[in-house]
Design an enzyme around this catalytic site. Structure first.
Site, PDB file in Angstrom:
ATOM      1  N   GLU A 197     -19.808  -8.276   8.026  1.00  0.00           N
ATOM      2  CA  GLU A 197     -20.890  -7.696   8.814  1.00  0.00           C
ATOM      3  C   GLU A 197     -21.904  -8.734   9.270  1.00  0.00           C
ATOM      4  O   GLU A 197     -22.459  -8.615  10.371  1.00  0.00           O
ATOM      5  CB  GLU A 197     -21.591  -6.601   8.008  1.00  0.00           C
ATOM      6  CG  GLU A 197     -20.757  -5.358   7.787  1.00  0.00           C
ATOM      7  CD  GLU A 197     -19.787  -5.466   6.619  1.00  0.00           C
ATOM      8  OE1 GLU A 197     -19.012  -4.524   6.398  1.00  0.00           O
ATOM      9  OE2 GLU A 197     -19.811  -6.510   5.922  1.00  0.00           O
TER      10      GLU A 197
ATOM     11  N   ARG B 108     -25.647  -5.084   4.959  1.00  0.00           N
ATOM     12  CA  ARG B 108     -25.087  -6.387   4.588  1.00  0.00           C
ATOM     13  C   ARG B 108     -25.383  -7.455   5.629  1.00  0.00           C
ATOM     14  O   ARG B 108     -25.255  -8.646   5.351  1.00  0.00           O
ATOM     15  CB  ARG B 108     -23.570  -6.246   4.390  1.00  0.00           C
ATOM     16  CG  ARG B 108     -23.200  -5.364   3.206  1.00  0.00           C
ATOM     17  CD  ARG B 108     -21.777  -4.813   3.312  1.00  0.00           C
ATOM     18  NE  ARG B 108     -20.754  -5.814   3.322  1.00  0.00           N
ATOM     19  CZ  ARG B 108     -20.056  -6.220   2.258  1.00  0.00           C
ATOM     20  NH1 ARG B 108     -20.298  -5.682   1.084  1.00  0.00           N
ATOM     21  NH2 ARG B 108     -19.114  -7.118   2.367  1.00  0.00           N
TER      22      ARG B 108
ATOM     23  N   LYS C 195       0.841  -1.194   0.000  1.00  0.00           N
ATOM     24  CA  LYS C 195       0.000   0.000   0.000  1.00  0.00           C
ATOM     25  C   LYS C 195       0.879   1.248   0.000  1.00  0.00           C
ATOM     26  O   LYS C 195       1.890   1.307   0.687  1.00  0.00           O
ATOM     27  CB  LYS C 195      -0.899   0.016   1.239  1.00  0.00           C
ATOM     28  CG  LYS C 195      -2.060  -0.949   1.199  1.00  0.00           C
ATOM     29  CD  LYS C 195      -2.914  -0.796   2.445  1.00  0.00           C
ATOM     30  CE  LYS C 195      -4.095  -1.755   2.423  1.00  0.00           C
ATOM     31  NZ  LYS C 195      -4.929  -1.650   3.653  1.00  0.00           N
TER      32      LYS C 195
END
Length: 642
Positions: free
Chosen positions: A374, A402, A288
């Site tokens: 979730e 979700r 990243k």
């Protein structure tokens, strides 16, 4: 903050308008192109803000995919979309890249309506493999030969949906290429030249052709022998390459390889393009923030950024007039947890976004980050509650969607006291319709036994955290928006609110404004205008959408000519429940003029939050206009109101 005077010099990138232009660039020049693409992206995001670290990490991978494959005929799907900025620059949108996340500008995510190179919209995670499999199967059924490539991060691979899709793809033996972008080194690091050699070997025509021949030969020996031989071979290869899990699910696994090396990426992608038959998973390892020192040093802080200085990396920070709602929630939860050891916190890969990183510092053994999952987060919290703990499952409104089946089946039906702090309620600005908190009041208030609250300001939020902590009768939620509070004085500790009881904030006689949530501040401003026009106005804060404050609603209905409900949610929410009650009570028969104000029935495009509320008519001016329309009047002034 000083911005660069001009964009960076990009002579090679200037030759690339569409992916087909990459075909003319020699492989040896691709590192230069990657450097220029990185510089262009950094400059663009420094001016607009947005997601930085993930895109910087996939520059080489994005170039390699577009060079090797024939997009848009070949389908390229980016999971989540945080990593799609280099893709947008290479696919005809470079001239608009400095409009990212701005009103009427480019979306911060992939979007079908924006470009033929975005075959599937993605702003929530873990959808790419399912969507890619659907495209691959559709192509086979229609007799179209194409490659489908799904790029998914290791974080998104923590969601159960990704594994459901992998399992299905392996069973269907579909032609699908999944690229696992491991940018946290969380699965396995590449092992240098040997790893690259093995990846090239394993993806080559000889090995893959031999593998397919072996499958055909063993098939003649019967299913049981075929299965035994196949598993033995794949287990042996898995010990070398680390791919046993994916092989067990029916994927041919390659890697890990260095996702920043064209020498590693290009031959593997070309081999897979030319030789693969069934589902393939390529494991690449990236970093990243690659190529930008501040982002490399602090990947978490450069995941999503405000505008920033390219030279120093310093991000612009607006000086808030009040603490953010997220910070108030976090600090209040810590305060309540200090007093009650049964309080625990659950997050789904969003500890900083929900403020629970603050909770983690104070109570590190009482916070649980379950990853991008979730559904699991909700049922995990239900399990905690069933054993007497007090779980706060802190989720964004858009992500709670979700886990809705789990909210219904595992929490609500069983009456378990799970607390749901719902962040990012209402419009969220630059993230647009995919992240707007539009529906939680509607879908939660429909559930029997659910307490549904909304904070009007930061002090009310503090009250609601304590109220939720004290409430053990069943599930309870409270919603609050993105951004700063209104600057109200804060109590030392929140009060325990009476369940189902609202409050009158300002008394009047003709018009009643009943607010649910943080539109209360605009209601008070609108009341000033209405009062000045001769329309004496009451302003009330409902606090609860469920249970409703029946006494308060009866009083407002009987004592006023006009009743306006205002909320930052979709139709079917608070206002609908008020109308249901008024109808059943016969309070609509007396000529009361009722107007519910909700988010419009459209997908509201990205803009600044205040502009979005103005467009929706949920600001001061919109509330005043609604009152006058209800009265059949068109302009302000005492003569119009008489």
């Amino acid at each position: 903050m000083t911005q660069p005077n001009s964009p960076p010099s990009t002579p090679l990138l200037d030759k690339v308008n569409l992916p087909r232009d990459l075909k003319a660039i020699d492989d040896k020049d691709l590192p230069q192109l990657a450097g220029e693409l990185r510089a262009e992206m950094i400059d663009a995001v420094s001016r607009t803000g947005g997601h930085l670290g993930a895109g910087l990490g996939v520059v080489e991978l994005t170039i390699a995919i577009h060079k090797v494959f024939d997009t848009p005929h070949d389908r390229l799907i980016f999971d989540v979309g945080h990593q799609c900025y280099p893709h947008k620059i290479l696919t005809g949108r470079r001239d608009r890249i400095r409009t990212l996340r701005q009103e009427n500008g480019l979306s911060g995510f992939t979007r079908r309506a924006e470009s033929e190179y975005d075959p599937f919209g993605a702003a929530h995670s873990s959808t790419s493999i399912s969507a890619g499999l659907g495209m691959a199967v559709a192509s086979e059924l229609q007799g179209v030969k194409r490659n489908v490539i799904s790029v998914i991060g290791d974080g998104a691979m923590s969601a159960g949906m990704a594994y459901e899709a992998l399992n299905n793809a392996g069973a269907l033996d579909a032609r699908l290429i999944v690229i696992l972008n491991d940018n946290d080194m969380s699965i396995a690091p590449p092992t240098g030249a040997m790893s690259a050699y093995l990846a090239r070997l394993a993806s080559g025509r000889t090995y893959m052709g031999f593998r397919e021949l072996g499958k055909k030969l063993t098939a003649y020996l019967g299913k049981s022998i075929d299965r035994a031989i196949t598993r033995a071979v794949e287990h042996a290869r898995g010990y070398v390459t680390g791919g046993t899990l994916f092989e067990e699910m029916g994927f041919y696994h390659i890697g890990p390889i260095d996702g920043h090396s064209f020498e590693h990426l290009l031959p593997v992608l070309r081999n897979v393009r030319d030789n693969a038959h069934g589902p393939v998973l390529i494991h690449v390892v990236t970093q990243k923030g690659k190529g930008y020192a501040p982002a490399e040093a602090a990947a978490d802080k450069y995941h999503g950024v405000n505008t920033f200085d390219v030279i120093t990396g310093a991000q612009a920070k607006a000086k808030p007039n009040a603490p953010s709602y997220t910070a108030v929630f976090a600090e209040t939860l810590v305060q309540e947890a200090n007093a009650d050891e049964r309080i625990v916190a659950v997050t789904a890969a969003m500890p900083s976004g929900t403020g629970l990183d603050t909770f983690a510092l104070a109570h590190p053994t009482r916070i649980f980050d379950v990853g991008i999952a979730e559904q699991h987060a909700v049922t995990f919290a239900a399990g905690l509650a069933s054993e007497g703990l007090k779980p706060f499952a802190a989720l964004y409104s858009t992500f709670l969607q979700r886990g809705y089946d789990q909210v219904v089946h595992d929490v609500a039906i069983q009456g378990l006291p799970v607390r749901f702090p719902i962040d990012r309620a209402g419009f969220v600005g630059a993230d647009g319709p995919t992240h707007a908190g539009s529906f939680d009041t509607t879908y939660l208030a429909a559930l029997p036994g659910f307490v549904v609250m909304a904070a009007a300001d930061e002090a009310e939020l503090k009250h609601m955290v304590r109220t939720a902590a004290a409430y053990d009768e069943g599930p309870i939620s409270f919603r609050y928006p993105r951004g700063e509070g209104v600057g109200i004085d804060m109590p030392a500790r929140g009060e325990i609110l009476e369940i189902g009881r609202g409050r009158i904030v300002k008394e009047g006689t003709k018009v009643a404004l009943l607010s649910f949530g943080t539109r209360l501040a605009d209601c008070l401003l609108a009341a000033e205008d209405l009062d000045a026009s001769g329309l004496s106005t009451t302003v009330a804060d409902a606090r609860f959408a469920k249970p409703l404050d029946h006494d308060l609603i009866r009083r407002l209905a009987r004592e006023h000519e006009v009743l306006i409900t205002i909320e930052e949610g979709s139709v079917g929410g608070f206002g609908s429940h008020v109308l249901q009650f008024l109808a059943l009570e016969g309070l609509l028969d007396s000529g009361l003029k009722v107007r519910p104000m909700v988010l419009p029935d459209i997908w509201m495009e990205q803009s600044k939050q205040e502009a979005m509320y103005a467009q929706a008519g949920l600001d001061r001016a919109g509330i005043v206009s609604t009152v006058f329309r209800a009265l059949g009047q068109k302009r302000l002034g005492r003569d119009a109101a008489s």
